[in-house]
Design a protein around this motif. Structure first.
Motif, short mmCIF file in Angstrom:
data_model
loop_
_atom_site.label_atom_id
_atom_site.label_comp_id
_atom_site.label_asym_id
_atom_site.label_seq_id
_atom_site.Cartn_x
_atom_site.Cartn_y
_atom_site.Cartn_z
N VAL A 36 19.73 25.63 72.24
CA VAL A 36 18.49 26.27 72.67
C VAL A 36 17.47 26.13 71.54
O VAL A 36 17.73 26.54 70.41
N VAL A 37 16.33 25.53 71.85
CA VAL A 37 15.24 25.40 70.88
C VAL A 37 13.97 25.95 71.52
O VAL A 37 13.90 26.12 72.73
N ASP A 38 12.96 26.21 70.70
CA ASP A 38 11.73 26.76 71.26
C ASP A 38 10.91 25.66 71.94
O ASP A 38 11.16 24.47 71.76
N LEU A 39 9.95 26.07 72.74
CA LEU A 39 9.16 25.11 73.53
C LEU A 39 8.34 24.17 72.65
O LEU A 39 8.08 23.03 73.03
N GLU A 40 7.95 24.63 71.46
CA GLU A 40 7.19 23.77 70.55
C GLU A 40 8.05 22.57 70.11
O GLU A 40 7.56 21.45 70.01
N LYS A 41 9.32 22.83 69.84
CA LYS A 41 10.25 21.75 69.46
C LYS A 41 10.42 20.75 70.61
O LYS A 41 10.43 19.54 70.39
N ILE A 42 10.53 21.26 71.83
CA ILE A 42 10.65 20.38 73.00
C ILE A 42 9.39 19.53 73.13
O ILE A 42 9.46 18.34 73.41
N ALA A 43 8.23 20.13 72.90
CA ALA A 43 6.97 19.38 72.95
C ALA A 43 6.92 18.29 71.88
O ALA A 43 6.46 17.18 72.12
N GLN A 44 7.42 18.60 70.68
CA GLN A 44 7.45 17.61 69.60
C GLN A 44 8.38 16.45 69.92
O GLN A 44 8.13 15.32 69.54
N GLU A 45 9.46 16.74 70.62
CA GLU A 45 10.42 15.69 71.00
C GLU A 45 9.90 14.82 72.14
O GLU A 45 10.41 13.73 72.36
N ASN A 46 8.90 15.29 72.86
CA ASN A 46 8.37 14.59 74.03
C ASN A 46 6.85 14.48 73.93
O ASN A 46 6.12 15.08 74.72
N LEU A 47 6.39 13.70 72.98
CA LEU A 47 4.96 13.61 72.70
C LEU A 47 4.14 12.97 73.82
O LEU A 47 2.94 13.15 73.89
N LYS A 48 4.79 12.24 74.71
CA LYS A 48 4.06 11.56 75.78
C LYS A 48 3.83 12.45 77.01
O LYS A 48 3.17 12.04 77.95
N ILE A 49 4.36 13.67 76.97
CA ILE A 49 4.17 14.60 78.08
C ILE A 49 2.75 15.15 78.01
O ILE A 49 2.31 15.62 76.97
N LYS A 50 2.05 15.08 79.13
CA LYS A 50 0.68 15.59 79.20
C LYS A 50 0.69 17.09 79.54
O LYS A 50 1.71 17.65 79.91
N VAL A 51 -0.47 17.70 79.42
CA VAL A 51 -0.61 19.11 79.75
C VAL A 51 -0.16 19.35 81.19
O VAL A 51 -0.47 18.56 82.08
N GLY A 52 0.59 20.40 81.40
CA GLY A 52 1.08 20.71 82.73
C GLY A 52 2.42 20.06 83.04
O GLY A 52 2.87 20.07 84.18
#
Length: 137
Positions: A36-52
């Motif tokens: 379990v990691v925080d959402l910021e870490k998930i966002a860093q791992e998936n930089l190509k994901i757009k808003v939403g």
């Protein structure tokens, strides 16, 4: 807008080619990480994901567009693990996708009414995603 001669003669000028039917990235197993990691870490791992929670392959035009609706109710850790696994899984398939997290609220006395509202939200989310992808084309 101005257009060049090439654009008017060839309507697909500048357009990406379709993604492969069987993407090269499907080879091998996908590593599952239940940490379990925080959402910021998930966002860093998936930089190509757009808003939403939206993704579109950069090097080709996806053959499929997918809307994933996730009913959510007070299970934050499970949602984080799920999103951490889902993004790489879908990206390997070269899908254009959007993930919609729908918060479920249940009232004992209005259970049927709440279910109807949730179904309505699911439907409207899918229609909005479909309309959005049509407008881009």
């Amino acid at each position: 807008m101005f257009s060049t001669k090439n654009e008017t003669e060839n309507p697909s000028f500048g357009a990406l080619s379709l993604c492969n039917e069987i993407p090269a990235g499907l080879v091998g197993r996908l590593q599952i990480n239940m940490t379990v990691v925080d959402l910021e870490k998930i966002a860093q791992e998936n930089l190509k994901i757009k808003v939403g929670g939206k993704y579109k392959p950069e090097n080709c035009e996806s053959r499929s567009k997918v809307a994933i609706i996730v009913p959510y109710r007070s299970r934050d850790d499970q949602l984080k693990v799920f999103l951490r696994q889902l993004h790489p899984f879908l990206q390997r398939q070269e899908l254009e996708y959007g993930i919609y997290i729908i918060n479920q609220v249940w009232h004992i006395d209005k259970r049927q009414e709440t279910r109807t509202r949730i179904r309505d939200i699911y439907y409207k989310s899918g229609v909005a995603y479909r309309q959005e992808t049509r407008d881009k084309n």
